[in-house]
Design an enzyme around this catalytic site. Structure first.
Site, PDB file in Angstrom:
ATOM      1  N   GLU A 164       8.120   1.620   4.250  1.00 38.09           N
ATOM      2  CA  GLU A 164       7.732   0.852   5.436  1.00 38.09           C
ATOM      3  C   GLU A 164       7.926  -0.620   5.140  1.00 38.09           C
ATOM      4  OE1 GLU A 164       3.404   0.637   6.179  1.00 38.09           O
ATOM      5  OE2 GLU A 164       3.849   0.742   8.319  1.00 38.09           O
ATOM      6  N   HIS A 186      -5.516  -1.805   4.349  1.00 35.71           N
ATOM      7  CA  HIS A 186      -5.445  -0.651   3.456  1.00 35.71           C
ATOM      8  C   HIS A 186      -4.751  -1.042   2.165  1.00 35.71           C
ATOM      9  CE1 HIS A 186      -1.862  -0.853   5.772  1.00 35.71           C
ATOM     10  NE2 HIS A 186      -1.625   0.414   6.023  1.00 35.71           N
ATOM     11  N   TYR A 233       9.337   2.323   9.908  1.00 34.66           N
ATOM     12  CA  TYR A 233       9.453   3.368   8.884  1.00 34.66           C
ATOM     13  C   TYR A 233      10.933   3.723   8.764  1.00 34.66           C
ATOM     14  CZ  TYR A 233       4.437   4.826   9.146  1.00 34.66           C
ATOM     15  OH  TYR A 233       3.075   4.910   9.108  1.00 34.66           O
ATOM     16  N   HIS A 241       0.857  -1.199   0.000  1.00 37.97           N
ATOM     17  CA  HIS A 241       0.000   0.000   0.000  1.00 37.97           C
ATOM     18  C   HIS A 241       0.882   1.233   0.000  1.00 37.97           C
ATOM     19  CE1 HIS A 241       0.866  -0.561   4.365  1.00 37.97           C
ATOM     20  NE2 HIS A 241       0.913   0.769   4.382  1.00 37.97           N
ATOM     21  N   HIS A 294       1.542  -0.129  15.001  1.00 39.20           N
ATOM     22  CA  HIS A 294       0.537   0.917  14.851  1.00 39.20           C
ATOM     23  C   HIS A 294      -0.745   0.452  15.547  1.00 39.20           C
ATOM     24  CE1 HIS A 294       2.735   2.987  11.715  1.00 39.20           C
ATOM     25  NE2 HIS A 294       2.563   2.066  10.805  1.00 39.20           N
ATOM     26  N   HIS A 329       4.791   7.314   2.633  1.00 38.86           N
ATOM     27  CA  HIS A 329       5.585   6.094   2.454  1.00 38.86           C
ATOM     28  C   HIS A 329       4.961   5.115   1.468  1.00 38.86           C
ATOM     29  CE1 HIS A 329       2.897   4.680   5.825  1.00 38.86           C
ATOM     30  NE2 HIS A 329       2.909   3.558   5.137  1.00 38.86           N
TER      31      HIS A 329
HETATM   32 FE   LIG Z   1       1.780   1.908   5.981  1.00 40.78          FE
END
Ligand SMILES: [Fe+2]
Ligand code: FES
Lengths: 111, 311
Positions: B267, B201, B257, B154, B248, B216
């Site tokens: 990432e 995502h 990151y 993503h 996260h 990112h």
């Molecule tokens: Fe991400």
């Protein structure tokens, strides 16, 4: 070989090796609030003006450093390697961070 | 769910300020496979387990950032339909011929109100993942080369007008909202995570005054152990780390990151959960992003670089 860096606004000095960037050496010297961004000349958070002293510069983003900026020695500290003792003025986000951490007053408009 | 319409992120074209430094980073440190170079000098790479020709294209330029992010759609008929849907919605689209990107069919490109270029395409040569199609082994030696993510997963993009961006992705392209962070006044969204699949995502946005920014590109690993191994490899190669390894709260992804040599953040992560389109979106307050652990669950702090450092 290591050189001295003077931050003009605060009068602070720190050492920086020839293979170390001004930014990384500044962070390593223990100053608070240094905006450690990408360290690759891409994000533009670490802008300074080198007011005196020789240096070499790595490639940096034209988005953040125009040819005009570069001619005035306004560069990204993460891509600047000193060849002699240098003096710098801190610009933009760097100015805010360095001067706030040093307890200095308001920030002049800067790009 | 039936997988139709937009299938998955397909490729991203990234600007690097020194091509060979970029190639060394993505090929030798991240461990992607170099699959080609074109007449313009662009370099094509894929993750070891991806089957299509390329997921990352590096273009040397005088600045960092992302040129475009593309999604693969089911077939050419779907591409035509989505193109006319985008036009009916009021967006301008542009077609790029097959072959303009190596081993890639026609692409439909459009600009979204955040200032990013998004592309759709239906065809890209399946070069395979190095494993036989019949009775395959589970992995190849490429799985152990560098960080070795399995796929481009993503991206997170920064720009203005993300409410309009959300409408385009959800109303025209068939995405659904998985998670969001509210603005400090609670009236709108400061950040959105959207899916066209069963993933937490496929693309995400943060509201930001400057258009067209990259936060990112993200690459998927399969285990937490691999995320820790990635941290070791990145540090051994003196790659500047931003945050992590950590988790996260948003999406539950376990993450690192870090930045490539041109200052583009990437990432490497694993985990998350498997949402469905009928799930109510998970909501975080703006404070929740920091003190609530949305960005960094163990540390519960809003790392300053998250909102300020983009390329
Ligand atoms: Fe991400
Ligand atoms: S830290 Fe990103 S340009 Fe210097």
């Amino acid at each position: 070989m290591s050189h001295q860096v003077l931050i003009e606004e605060t009068g602070e000095r720190y050492d920086c090796g020839e293979h170390e960037s001004l930014l990384v050496a500044m962070a390593r010297s223990g100053r608070r609030g240094i905006p450690l961004g990408c360290r690759g000349g891409g994000c533009g958070v670490c802008k300074v003006q080198v007011t005196s002293g020789d240096f070499t510069a790595g490639v940096m983003s034209r988005q953040h450093v125009s040819e005009d900026d570069q001619a005035r020695r306004c560069v990204l500290a993460c891509r600047v390697f000193p060849r002699a003792d240098v003096s710098v003025k801190v610009l933009g986000k760097m100015h805010r961070a360095v001067c706030t951490a040093a307890g200095l007053g308001p920030v002049p408009a800067s790009k | 769910m039936a997988m139709t319409g937009v299938l998955r992120p397909g490729h991203a074209q990234l600007r690097v300020m020194n091509l060979e430094d970029g190639v060394r980073h993505y090929r030798d440190v991240l461990g992607m496979v170099e699959t080609g170079r074109d007449a313009q000098g662009r370099v094509y790479l894929k993750c070891w387990d991806e089957r299509d020709h390329s997921s990352l294209i590096l273009r040397e330029a005088d600045r960092a950032g992302i040129d475009f992010f593309a999604f693969k759609v089911l077939d050419p008929a779907t591409l035509d339909t989505l193109e006319s849907d985008l036009r009916a919605y009021g967006l301008t689209t542009e077609r790029f011929p097959a072959g303009e990107l190596l081993e890639t069919g026609e692409r439909v490109r459009f600009e979204i109100p955040s200032g990013h270029l998004i592309e759709l395409y239906a065809e890209k040569t399946a070069v395979g993942n190095g494993l036989q199609v019949l009775n395959p082994a589970p992995w190849t030696p490429a799985k152990e080369n560098g960080v070795a993510p399995v796929r481009l997963d993503h991206c997170l993009l920064y720009g203005p007008n993300i409410a309009e961006v959300q409408k385009i992705f959800t109303e025209v392209l068939g995405f659904y909202l998985v998670e969001r962070v509210l603005t400090p006044d609670g009236d709108g969204n400061a950040a959105i995570w959207m899916s066209c699949s069963h993933k937490v995502h496929d693309i995400a946005f943060v509201e930001h005054p400057e258009p067209g920014k990259l936060h990112h590109l993200s690459f998927l690993l399969e285990t937490w152990e691999e995320v820790l191994r990635a941290a070791d490899i990145l540090s051994m190669n003196k790659v500047p780390l931003d945050i992590g390894p950590t988790r996260h709260g948003v999406t539950r992804g376990c993450t690192i990151y870090a930045w490539d040599p041109s200052g583009n953040r990437f990432e490497t992560f694993m985990g998350g959960y498997q949402p469905y389109p009928d799930y109510a979106p998970t909501t975080w307050t703006f404070d929740g992003l920091g003190a609530g652990g949305g960005l960094d669950y163990p540390q519960r702090k809003l790392h300053e670089s998250f909102l300020t450092v983009v390329s």
